[in-house]
Design an enzyme around this catalytic site. Structure first.
Site, PDB file in Angstrom:
ATOM      1  N   GLU A   1       2.915  -9.308   3.096  1.00  0.00           N
ATOM      2  CA  GLU A   1       2.467 -10.035   4.280  1.00  0.00           C
ATOM      3  C   GLU A   1       3.301  -9.597   5.482  1.00  0.00           C
ATOM      4  OE1 GLU A   1       1.123 -14.071   1.857  1.00  0.00           O
ATOM      5  OE2 GLU A   1       2.521 -14.238   3.547  1.00  0.00           O
TER       6      GLU A   1
ATOM      7  N   PHE B   1      -0.408  -3.771   5.109  1.00  0.00           N
ATOM      8  CA  PHE B   1      -0.031  -2.557   4.378  1.00  0.00           C
ATOM      9  C   PHE B   1      -0.735  -2.476   3.021  1.00  0.00           C
ATOM     10  CE2 PHE B   1       4.304  -3.450   6.509  1.00  0.00           C
ATOM     11  CZ  PHE B   1       3.868  -2.906   7.716  1.00  0.00           C
TER      12      PHE B   1
ATOM     13  N   HIS C   1       7.699 -19.260  -8.153  1.00  0.00           N
ATOM     14  CA  HIS C   1       7.024 -19.653  -9.393  1.00  0.00           C
ATOM     15  C   HIS C   1       5.844 -20.582  -9.129  1.00  0.00           C
ATOM     16  CE1 HIS C   1       9.951 -17.709 -12.028  1.00  0.00           C
ATOM     17  NE2 HIS C   1      10.875 -18.099 -11.160  1.00  0.00           N
TER      18      HIS C   1
ATOM     19  N   GLU D   1       4.383   0.573 -12.101  1.00  0.00           N
ATOM     20  CA  GLU D   1       4.148   0.976 -10.714  1.00  0.00           C
ATOM     21  C   GLU D   1       5.265   1.892 -10.233  1.00  0.00           C
ATOM     22  OE1 GLU D   1       3.781  -0.971  -6.216  1.00  0.00           O
ATOM     23  OE2 GLU D   1       3.745  -2.262  -7.970  1.00  0.00           O
TER      24      GLU D   1
ATOM     25  N   ARG E   1      10.356  35.650   4.129  1.00  0.00           N
ATOM     26  CA  ARG E   1      10.696  35.511   5.545  1.00  0.00           C
ATOM     27  C   ARG E   1      11.975  36.297   5.860  1.00  0.00           C
ATOM     28  NH1 ARG E   1       9.020  34.662  10.694  1.00  0.00           N
ATOM     29  NH2 ARG E   1      10.513  33.435  11.904  1.00  0.00           N
TER      30      ARG E   1
ATOM     31  N   GLY F   1       8.833  -1.257  -3.824  1.00  0.00           N
ATOM     32  CA  GLY F   1      10.222  -1.712  -3.881  1.00  0.00           C
ATOM     33  C   GLY F   1      11.113  -0.671  -3.240  1.00  0.00           C
TER      34      GLY F   1
END
Length: 380
Positions: A128, A157, A180, A243, A269, A365
């Site tokens: 939120e 988000f 809870h 996750e 390069r 997280g």
């Protein structure tokens, strides 16, 4: 070092994923980046290819395969392709477990076939404007009205927020319960009072739609409660390890790929009449990154194996998440530097990897939260 966690079936699946990316994603990706969103057809194509719902039981249209190594293959190949916009990992590995482990039989038959076919795109709405990692700060409320809930609040988000047909919303159902007193409610597309705000303009992962969501007196049927009443905190904590592993797997895959393309670049390069790779500083930079990547890969592969066997705890998942994503950030920065001015050009993969990957140490997280979890486990 040769990796030992995959067998022939995993490598065959890897070829399937690469073919899918070549045919269904990469030809359209630049347009998706401009549009700020991927096409729904890409999701349906992923469903037809069998890339969605790998762990969903076959009776609901899924693959019936809980071997997490297949999820690792998808994460690695999408990362190497530079295509995080089609958020299959979010759909399969983050939201999928909520539906397979918490849903009732009726809910599974209602939601999972579309989940696996790509007709039903999913999101989870926890963050939120004033509450991210702190679940006690959630203000979205769901009031019990007998046969339904009345949902009010806002989220931000939210990945897949624009496209999502099913949104798992974390809401306060018992005001005095703190963390809870939260429950998971599933809000379906078209619900009256459910509105989507802006498709947020990010510095990276532009084709991955990320939105604000608003709920104004949304009637949510009682049969859309997912899991236990006031059980969201436990449900969320149970699924966060997977996750974080998904994010970590993308992190190490990105670091490996960046190292690979940068190693090739410094060989080709030239500066001061010779390849950059002939400069001792460049060799030291490559050597340091290669060593860090190799050591991290070994740990990540162990975590993938443990998770596939149901043995990975949340502490080691947190270690994997913070270390792999911070390594990704360091490698992206150093590789861009080694590309010089070209690294700042969006036509070079290293530039997009730099911006796409920056969010990795934040979502799922933050690094600071990961360290707190680890430190608390060691020190109480």
């Amino acid at each position: 070092m040769k990796r030992r966690i995959f067998d022939a079936d995993h490598e065959a699946f890897r070829e399937t994923v690469r073919t899918f990316l070549t045919k269904e994603v990469l030809p359209y990706y630049e347009q998706w980046e401009k549009d700020g969103i991927v096409s729904r057809e890409a999701w349906r194509a992923a469903g037809r290819q069998g890339l969605l719902g790998l762990a969903v039981p076959e009776e609901y249209g899924g693959g019936g395969n809980t071997d997490f190594r297949y999820a690792a293959v998808i994460a690695e190949e999408f990362t190497r392709a530079g295509a995080p916009g089609l958020a299959i990992g979010l759909h399969n590995d983050i939201i999928g477990p909520y539906l397979t482990s918490l849903a009732t039989e009726e809910q599974k038959r209602r939601w999972l076939p579309g989940f696996c076919s790509g007709e039903t795109i999913t999101a989870i709405a926890m963050t939120e404007p004033g509450a991210g990692s702190d679940l006690q700060g959630i203000r979205t409320t769901a009031e019990d009205r007998g046969d339904h809930w009345v949902l009010n609040g806002s989220k931000t988000f939210i990945s897949n927020g624009i496209l999502a047909d099913l949104v798992i919303v974390v809401a306060k159902t018992t005001p005095e319960g703190g963390a809870h007193g939260l429950s998971l409610l599933v809000v379906e597309r078209g619900a009256e009072g459910f509105e989507r705000g802006r498709n947020l303009d990010k510095i990276g992962q532009k084709s991955q739609d990320t939105a604000e969501l608003f709920f104004h007196d949304v009637r949510v049927p009682k049969e859309n409660l997912l899991g236990e009443l006031n059980g969201a905190f436990v449900h969320l904590m149970t699924n966060l390890a997977q996750e974080r592993m998904g994010i970590a797997m993308a992190g190490i895959a990105a670091a490996e790929y960046l190292l690979e393309i940068t190693t090739q670049y410094v060989k080709e390069r030239e500066a001061f009449g010779r390849p950059l790779s002939k400069l001792q500083h460049i060799r030291f930079e490559i050597a340091e990154m290669a060593t860090e990547v190799a050591v991290t890969r070994t740990f990540l592969d162990r975590c993938i194996t443990d998770h596939s066997n149901g043995e990975l705890d949340h502490v080691h998942a947190s270690m994997a998440k913070w270390w792999a994503t911070e390594l990704q950030k360091r490698v992206a920065d150093r590789c861009l530097q080694l590309h010089g001015g070209y690294g700042y050009m969006t036509e070079y993969r290293v530039a997009r990897a730099f911006t796409d990957g920056r969010i990795q140490t934040i979502y799922g997280g933050t690094t600071e939260i990961m360290k707190e979890i680890i430190g608390r486990s060691l020190l109480g």
